[in-house]
Scaffold this motif. Structure first.
Motif, PDB file in Angstrom:
ATOM      1  N   TRP A   3      -9.944   2.559  -2.590  1.00  0.00           N
ATOM      2  CA  TRP A   3      -9.054   3.526  -3.224  1.00  0.00           C
ATOM      3  C   TRP A   3      -9.695   4.897  -3.664  1.00  0.00           C
ATOM      4  N   ARG A   9       0.855  -1.104  -0.052  1.00  0.00           N
ATOM      5  CA  ARG A   9      -0.164  -0.011  -0.041  1.00  0.00           C
ATOM      6  C   ARG A   9       0.995   1.299  -0.064  1.00  0.00           C
ATOM      7  N   LYS A  37      -9.200   1.056   4.740  1.00  0.00           N
ATOM      8  CA  LYS A  37      -9.415  -0.497   4.977  1.00  0.00           C
ATOM      9  C   LYS A  37     -10.875  -1.023   5.278  1.00  0.00           C
ATOM     10  N   ALA A  84      -7.066   5.905   1.106  1.00  0.00           N
ATOM     11  CA  ALA A  84      -7.476   4.388   1.089  1.00  0.00           C
ATOM     12  C   ALA A  84      -8.197   4.097   2.242  1.00  0.00           C
TER      13      ALA A  84
END
Length: 392
Positions: free
Chosen positions: A236, A89, A205, A203
């Motif tokens: 994303w 990432r 999670k 981003a």
């Protein structure tokens, strides 16, 4: 362990005790603790023993070298991102040109460490004082304190203006265990998505099992597997809205589609069966892999691809199929006994029968090996018997 006890571990005496318990096996802990309590405070010894055990557990995620220098909490080890995934990432953020990133819900610093090593300056935010103390200690221990600023605060009150990117990892556990309600995350997923949209790149999670219909239209959904095991999913922003991606580690191979592929044909079982990687399945990219292999599905609801020819692919594991039989334990037991199969691998997809139950009933014995797939073919319960394809 509280903040005061953790601070004691960082001092000269605490470091001495930590070094003394390094590498002790569980069987040797009692003797070591008894010896150390003669000259050190029992609470300090107990904290060091706990830290030694956590470091051993953390080696699987962080690698033995880093884990031996880092500090952990029990929740921190459980919830931290695996180093390989965090590094992937961080590399994506770096390729996007990110130089300053706000890591919201930063935990013990696993993601911040990977980001800093990628050359990104990180603001790591968490509201728990002990977690923040551990994150600061980890930044110091790994020589990254000049790139990682740890702030103990409520993430919902942090101003991320001026940062190139935001990364949010809401806690998916409550006092009663793991939660599958996104609005029960801490902070809620809706807040994390709103925060993500305030930065050029972001981003968030999420749980790997997130339904595709729950993915926002302006997000790219990525599923990541490591050595074949799906480790996480992330949404994303600022990359490829509406796209889905499956990423395989450690190779870094990525399969992406801008829109859902058309369903592949259902066909009879051919000579080879391909078991797609879990990230490919989660990303709904099995059809893409089937087209690449000039193959089809064995059943419209089962993620096994079949083809007549063997072709190399990073997206699936290939097996050569020798037998296609209606499901039946007696028939399977007789076949395995006839072929002297003692090394039996049982896989299932679309079957209620557990592999352990199969092994218990067939009692495999002999020098040979085989793989049995318990599945459905065109809707019918079926057994496929084969072996890993040579040269795949």
């Amino acid at each position: 362990m509280d903040v005061e006890e953790f601070a004691g571990l960082l001092g000269p005496e605490g470091q001495t005790v930590l070094e003394a318990v390094r590498g002790h096996t569980p069987s040797g802990e009692l003797a070591a603790a008894t010896r150390l309590r003669r000259t050190h405070a029992p609470r300090l010894v107990a904290a060091a023993m706990t830290q030694a055990r956590l470091r051993q557990r953390a080696a699987a995620k962080f690698g033995a070298e880093d884990a031996a220098r880092m500090y952990f909490t029990a929740n921190g080890v459980e919830q931290a991102t695996r180093t390989s995934v965090a590094a992937h990432r961080a590399a994506r953020f770096r390729r996007l040109g990110v130089r300053r990133l706000a890591d919201l819900c930063g935990g013990i610093g696993g993601d911040a460490i990977a980001l800093a090593r990628a050359g990104i300056d990180v603001l790591a935010v968490d509201r728990d004082p002990l977690t923040c103390a551990v994150a600061r200690a980890n930044a110091e221990a790994l020589g990254l304190a000049d790139r990682i600023e740890v702030r103990c605060a409520d993430v919902t009150e942090v101003d991320t203006t001026g940062y190139d990117a935001v990364f949010a990892d809401p806690a998916r556990r409550t006092g009663r265990g793991r939660t599958f309600d996104p609005e029960a995350y801490s902070p809620p997923l809706s807040w994390a998505l709103a925060a993500a949209r305030t930065a050029p790149f972001a981003a968030v999670k999420v749980a790997p099992g997130i339904p595709h219909e729950a993915v926002p239209a302006d997000a790219e959904a990525e599923w990541v597997s490591d050595h074949g095991d799906v480790k996480e999913a992330a949404l994303w922003f600022g990359t490829a809205p509406g796209a889905v991606r499956a990423t395989l580690l450690p190779s870094g191979d990525a399969l992406r589609a801008a829109e859902p592929p058309q369903a592949p044909p259902v066909r009879a079982v051919g000579r080879f069966l391909y078991e797609p990687d879990g990230a490919v399945i989660r990303a709904h990219l099995v059809a893409t892999v089937a087209r690449q292999l000039d193959g089809g599905l064995i059943d419209p609801t089962i993620a096994y691809v079949t083809a007549d020819a063997l072709a190399p692919t990073p997206w699936a594991t290939a097996y050569e199929i020798g037998d296609v039989l209606p499901f039946g334990m007696k028939r399977l037991k007789a076949l395995l006994r006839e072929r002297e199969v003692g090394n039996l691998t049982v896989k299932k997809r679309g079957s209620a029968v557990e592999p352990e139950e199969v092994r218990r009933q067939v009692k495999p014995r002999g020098p040979n090996a085989a793989t049995v797939f318990l599945t459905r073919v065109a809707g019918a319960p079926t057994m496929l018997i084969g072996r890993p394809a040579q040269g795949s």
